[in-house]
Motif scaffolding. Sequence first.
Motif, short mmCIF file in Angstrom:
data_model
loop_
_atom_site.label_atom_id
_atom_site.label_comp_id
_atom_site.label_asym_id
_atom_site.label_seq_id
_atom_site.Cartn_x
_atom_site.Cartn_y
_atom_site.Cartn_z
N TYR A 12 -13.88 85.49 -177.90
CA TYR A 12 -13.13 85.24 -176.87
C TYR A 12 -13.41 83.90 -176.03
O TYR A 12 -12.76 83.75 -175.20
CB TYR A 12 -13.01 86.38 -176.02
N HIS A 17 -8.39 79.32 -175.94
CA HIS A 17 -7.90 80.52 -175.41
C HIS A 17 -7.16 80.17 -174.33
O HIS A 17 -7.72 79.56 -173.26
CB HIS A 17 -8.95 81.77 -175.57
N HIS A 19 -7.50 80.78 -170.64
CA HIS A 19 -8.57 81.66 -169.54
C HIS A 19 -7.95 82.16 -168.58
O HIS A 19 -8.65 83.14 -167.95
CB HIS A 19 -9.52 80.57 -169.64
N CYS A 22 -8.03 85.70 -169.02
CA CYS A 22 -9.09 86.34 -168.81
C CYS A 22 -9.70 86.74 -167.36
O CYS A 22 -10.12 87.69 -167.12
CB CYS A 22 -10.49 85.40 -169.31
N HIS A 56 -16.68 80.55 -168.89
CA HIS A 56 -17.44 81.52 -169.51
C HIS A 56 -18.92 81.04 -169.44
O HIS A 56 -19.67 81.49 -170.28
CB HIS A 56 -17.15 81.64 -170.86
#
Length: 169
Positions: A12, A17, A19, A22, A56
């Motif tokens: 992930y 991606h 974010h 997220c 992340h």
Amino acid sequence: MNVRTPPSQKVYTMPTHDHRGCVDRALRVAEQLCAQREVRLTPIRRKVLELIWESHRAVKAYDLLDKIKPFEQAAKPATVYRALEFLMEQSLIHRVESLNAFIGCNCSERRHEQLLLICEHCGNVEERPGAEVMAAVASEVEQAGFILHRKAIEIHGLCAHCAQDAADA
Ligand SMILES: [Zn+2]
Ligand SMILES: [Zn+2]
Ligand SMILES: [Zn+2]
């Protein structure tokens, strides 16, 4: 030539991606879990969680203090540490011991063990389920007659994206 296994779709932290997705999901889940558990996600706790989820990469406590100042001028180190403790207790974040820093958790179980893949190039930390690995470790520990209090496995290396970049260079 070594053929690399393509990363699982479940990775992930890939740069492509969404974010924002997220962050939104993490905050929504945190609100739901805190409501279920009848604990308070105060504005400062929520802000610390949001700041940890900026990326992340693992974040150090003193960087969080700098980041929180514009929102909460009165924030002291103790304010941040208390928020971190709450978030860890609720398993909304994890401490990455080898970096002495924190990452957001994207699983919603209360207590779980962590298998963390730490990229030494981009700094992203990917949390994997790792149930089988953890069970194997637990059985090994038991055979040694050792009483286990806590276990987390932190693996340092290159993430799929950085490894691909290195191969292309
Ligand atoms: Zn993300
Ligand atoms: Zn987790
Ligand atoms: Zn990387």
